[in-house]
Design an enzyme around this catalytic site. Structure first.
Site, short mmCIF file in Angstrom:
data_model
loop_
_atom_site.label_atom_id
_atom_site.label_comp_id
_atom_site.label_asym_id
_atom_site.label_seq_id
_atom_site.Cartn_x
_atom_site.Cartn_y
_atom_site.Cartn_z
N LYS A 83 0.79 -1.20 -0.05
CA LYS A 83 0.03 -0.21 0.03
C LYS A 83 0.88 1.24 -0.10
CE LYS A 83 -2.37 -1.27 3.79
NZ LYS A 83 -1.87 -2.62 3.85
N CYS A 167 -12.21 1.45 17.10
CA CYS A 167 -11.02 0.79 17.02
C CYS A 167 -9.86 0.75 17.95
CB CYS A 167 -10.20 1.24 15.86
SG CYS A 167 -9.78 2.79 15.37
N MET A 168 -9.87 1.71 18.92
CA MET A 168 -8.97 2.18 19.88
C MET A 168 -9.44 2.50 21.04
SD MET A 168 -6.38 1.11 18.08
CE MET A 168 -5.35 1.33 19.62
N MET A 346 -6.97 -4.90 16.78
CA MET A 346 -8.82 -4.83 17.08
C MET A 346 -9.12 -6.18 17.67
SD MET A 346 -9.34 -1.94 15.63
CE MET A 346 -7.94 -1.63 16.19
N GLY A 383 -4.58 1.30 13.84
CA GLY A 383 -4.96 1.07 12.60
C GLY A 383 -4.98 2.31 11.50
N GLN A 384 -5.10 3.62 12.25
CA GLN A 384 -5.16 4.68 11.41
C GLN A 384 -3.98 5.73 11.80
OE1 GLN A 384 -9.41 6.34 11.02
NE2 GLN A 384 -9.31 5.49 13.15
#
Length: 803
Positions: A83, A167-168, A346, A383-384
């Protein structure tokens, strides 16, 4: 396997070889002449995950033409995942949003920016207390900060939350509940020093491949690193593991308790560390509503009694992990000569007892003394790209204020009001709605108690990521008294229901700052112009705030505009006017103001210009006697953290008990709220894939990545497929109590679920698995559980058959 070989093979061959971007450097050291071919190079963190890899961006003719890994960056040392090498192409999808769009008679029609901003200002002015902002960990630090200040300072309204809640949030409550302050004590350096790496329900080989490759690289040099994968399905991480421990969904709590039980029973816990550095706590009661971060203290003897049930044999009954493997884990943690790093993401966070399992894994490390030394660390990954730097540190959560403050505490409100030059009493002490509540109230008719009338969404795609979409998003359709504003770069599942769409600049089309998973703050400059009329998210908020100021709002206690921007001569610059927005560096001024918040919880940041010169610095960052700025790798450890009292060794200086000690919690195993039964006999788990990032709104527009993974699927165990008469590629329906979707089956694919379990990635907006997922959430963090709910499979048609 060498690190570069691992990264090469982890990307599907067609994606790795199909680069059509004009120039993309391999993972080898960059060539000496980066300015060749007329390219101008500059640095930026990657736009995608929370690893925070740094890239070199090559620009020519006003367009990103090349991407290379930054060799000098400590995070990735010149390497990128598939990516990352394609990140430049994410800017150039054919359907970029380029003009504001207003829904009229069911269609989106172009309007001017002035009309669009006026509509937003009207909605806010008309109903300021029922207006909400929903953002994400993709907000840059200045973007999140200006939204935070607009809402909590300008409107006295706490209805702002990020999708980091999805998510966090459980990682946040786990850190705070254990240490009194958020974010990991260790850093990525632990991966270079650990003897044992335990992955708790996560798959870093695909989700954080650059980080995982650090461990693979060490193995290629002959180092012995034991990898233990604790999971609910086999993944590419499992392929590299020495031990794979497959557990029943939710039973990770029992596994952690079982380790602690054995450490105490055998007398092999670190007695000196525990006595000097640990207290013990449990919840007030087992009722759902009683669970909190406060808990009540208990003695070590009581804690030992609570763990009595969790013998290896009992843990095996609950979890399916053999008693011998529970003993193996305990033996590793009992060895003081090992360095053990735990990683999770996650799997532990998206959990109806997410706070509990986070606290329990911290407790395993504390009880065993595997903490505070390089290689000894419990570490949550994100994740971000700025879930830490923006959502958590800026505090864009419904209950939070910048720098670790919370709205419920009057001193914290007053400190914020003083920095913002607002009268005391301006900031509301009542937390706003968390994500699930916000969208539930938005999708509920006003007459039925739905008291959120307008939501402004920035840098996220809730129409695809919210759980139980039929309830929390799709109900909005047809509600005439609800208004949805979306700032984005591409059409998404969210823009389909938007009443107003604002085209945004993306990544290096604007200035920005991120904060990654190891407390590293990173900066970049604008390098290319956005297409058409797309504009920066910071500018959008600033321009709306100025319209509100002209109507008598957004004033400080001296009557001045709450967001005044000045040039070097101290003169106010009309930065709300797009023609003057880049007359000065607005990001820098917002960041320097935000820095004032960061010292309370010892999250000290350096001046903006220090980040310009570096590839990121890990906070706390302190100025030295010679005028240089020093980062901190290992918090709470005297050898590296300047805030630890001399001679203390380890000191948890934000301890919730005020004595410099961390809290070791007891939480019992609890069944999940929904389990398979006769009607819905399978476990459904959702997640990501290597090639796509989150909802795929960017990566699905990169041709190479889309070709590599063109659509979503459901992983099915061969036994289940045989019993249902399903073949590879056949179209099946997944049904849950909330919804149903149809998608192709993948048998013996990349992942391998055991019998009775299925897995679906959520990147494909054409196949919305979140129509099926559960919206039950952790009672403390309010984070929902995407990893387990009851489902069934139905055969629909054979592969290739026409509908």
């Amino acid at each position: 396997m060498r690190r570069r070989d691992f990264l090469k093979t982890s990307a599907m061959a067609m994606a790795a070889s199909a680069l059509t971007i004009d120039r993309a450097q391999a993972a080898d050291p960059q060539p000496a002449g980066l300015a060749d071919d007329g390219l101008t190079w500059d640095k930026a963190p990657c736009r995608f995950c929370g690893t925070g890899c740094h890239v070199k961006v090559g620009v020519k003719d006003g367009k990103v033409q090349a991407i290379a890994g930054a060799v000098e960056a400590e995070v990735n040392k010149g390497l990128l995942c598939v990516k990352g090498y394609h990140v430049g192409l994410a800017l150039y999808g054919a359907d970029r949003l380029t003009t504001p769009l207003l829904k009229k008679d069911g269609k989106h029609v172009p309007i001017s920016w002035d009309e669009a901003l006026t509509i937003v200002a009207d909605k806010i002015q008309t109903q300021p207390k029922t207006f909400a902002i929903y953002g994400s960990g993709q907000w840059t630090i200045p973007e999140g900060y200006i939204c935070q200040k607009l809402m909590k300072g300008g409107l006295s309204n706490n209805h702002i939350d990020p999708n980091a809640r999805l998510c966090m949030a459980s990682a946040v409550t786990g850190f705070i509940g254990t240490y009194g302050v958020d974010e990991p004590a260790g850093c990525y350096d632990d991966l270079d020093a650990c003897d044992v790496l335990i992955t708790w329900g996560n798959n870093p080989a695909e989700m954080h491949p650059v980080l995982f490759s650090r461990v693979i690289d060490r193995r290629s040099r002959g180092e012995k690193i034991t990898i233990i994968d604790i999971g609910t399905r086999r993944t590419r991480t499992t392929e590299h593991a020495d031990h794979y421990l497959e557990f029943e969904p939710q039973s990770d709590m029992a596994i952690a308790n079982g380790i602690c039980h054995l450490l105490i029973k055998s007398g092999s816990y670190d007695k000196a560390f525990v006595e000097k550095h640990c207290n013990f706590r449990r919840n007030e009661g087992e009722q759902h509503e009683k669970k909190s971060l406060k808990g009540i203290p208990c003695t070590f003897a009581e804690y030992e009694t609570y763990l009595e049930e969790y013998t290896p044999e009992r843990v095996e009954e609950i979890s399916g992990v053999s008693a011998d493997n529970i003993r193996m884990l305990a033996k590793l943690f009992a060895d003081p000569n090992k360095r053990i790093t735990s990683l999770w993401c996650m799997g532990m966070n998206q959990h109806t007892r997410g706070t509990a399992i986070n606290c329990l894994v911290h407790g395993v490390h504390l009880l065993s003394g595997h903490f505070g030394k390089p290689g000894d660390a419990p570490t949550s990954l994100t994740g971000q790209p700025s879930a830490c730097g923006t959502a958590r540190e800026v505090g864009t959560l419904a209950h939070a204020l910048p720098g670790g403050r919370i709205v419920a505490k009057e001193p914290h409100r007053q400190q914020s009001e003083d920095i913002w030059n607002l009268p005391h009493g301006t900031i509301s002490p009542k937390p706003g709605y968390h994500t699930i509540a916000m969208w539930d109230h938005f999708c509920t008719p006003t007459a039925e108690g739905g008291d959120i009338s307008t939501i402004w969404v920035q840098v996220t795609n809730p129409g695809q990521t919210l759980p139980n979409l039929p309830k929390l998003f799709e109900r909005k359709e047809g509600l005439e008294d609800k208004f949805l504003i979306v700032s984005d770069v591409y059409p998404t599942a969210t823009t389909k229901l938007a009443d107003l769409i604002l085209p945004s600049a993306m990544w290096v089309e604007k200035n920005g700052m991120f904060g990654n998973s190891e407390r590293r703050t990173q900066q970049w400059f604008k390098m290319v112009d956005p297409p058409g009329q797309a504009r920066d998210d910071v500018w959008q908020v600033l321009a709306v705030a100025r319209k509100l100021y002209q109507r008598g709002l957004m004033k400080d206690k001296d009557g001045k505009f709450l967001f005044e921007i000045h040039n070097e001569q101290g003169q106010e610059v009309p930065a709300w006017d797009w023609d003057h927005y880049y007359d000065v560096n607005v990001d820098k001024q917002l960041f320097e103001e935000y820095r004032l918040f960061t010292t309370l919880k010892h999250k000290n940041l350096a001046p903006y210009d220090e980040y310009v010169k570096s590839h990121g610095l890990r906070w706390p960052v302190l100025e030295q006697a010679d005028g240089t700025w020093r980062e901190t790798r290992f918090r709470f450890s005297e050898f590296d953290d300047p805030f630890v009292t001399k001679g203390a060794g380890i000191e948890f200086y934000h301890s919730t008990t005020g004595d410099g000690k961390a809290q070791v919690w007891f939480h019992p195993y609890e069944d999940p709220p929904e389990k398979p039964d006769a009607a819905y006999p399978l476990w459904l788990c959702t997640g990501r894939v290597l090639e796509h990032w989150h909802t795929g709104s960017m990566t699905m527009r990169v041709p190479q990545l889309r070709r590599a993974m063109p659509s979503s699927y459901v992983e099915v165990n061969p036994q289940d497929a045989k019993s249902l008469g399903i073949g590879n590629g056949d179209i099946v329906a997944i049904d849950t109590r909330r919804g149903s979707i149809e998608l192709p089956a993948w048998i013996k694919g990349r992942g391998a679920p055991p019998p009775g379990r299925i897995f679906v990635p959520f990147f494909d907006e054409r196949l919305l698995i979140n129509k099926c997922t559960l919206d039950a959430y952790c009672p403390i963090s309010k984070q929902p559980d995407y990893k387990k709910c009851a489902a069934k499979l139905r055969f629909v048609r054979r592969a290739g058959a026409r509908t």
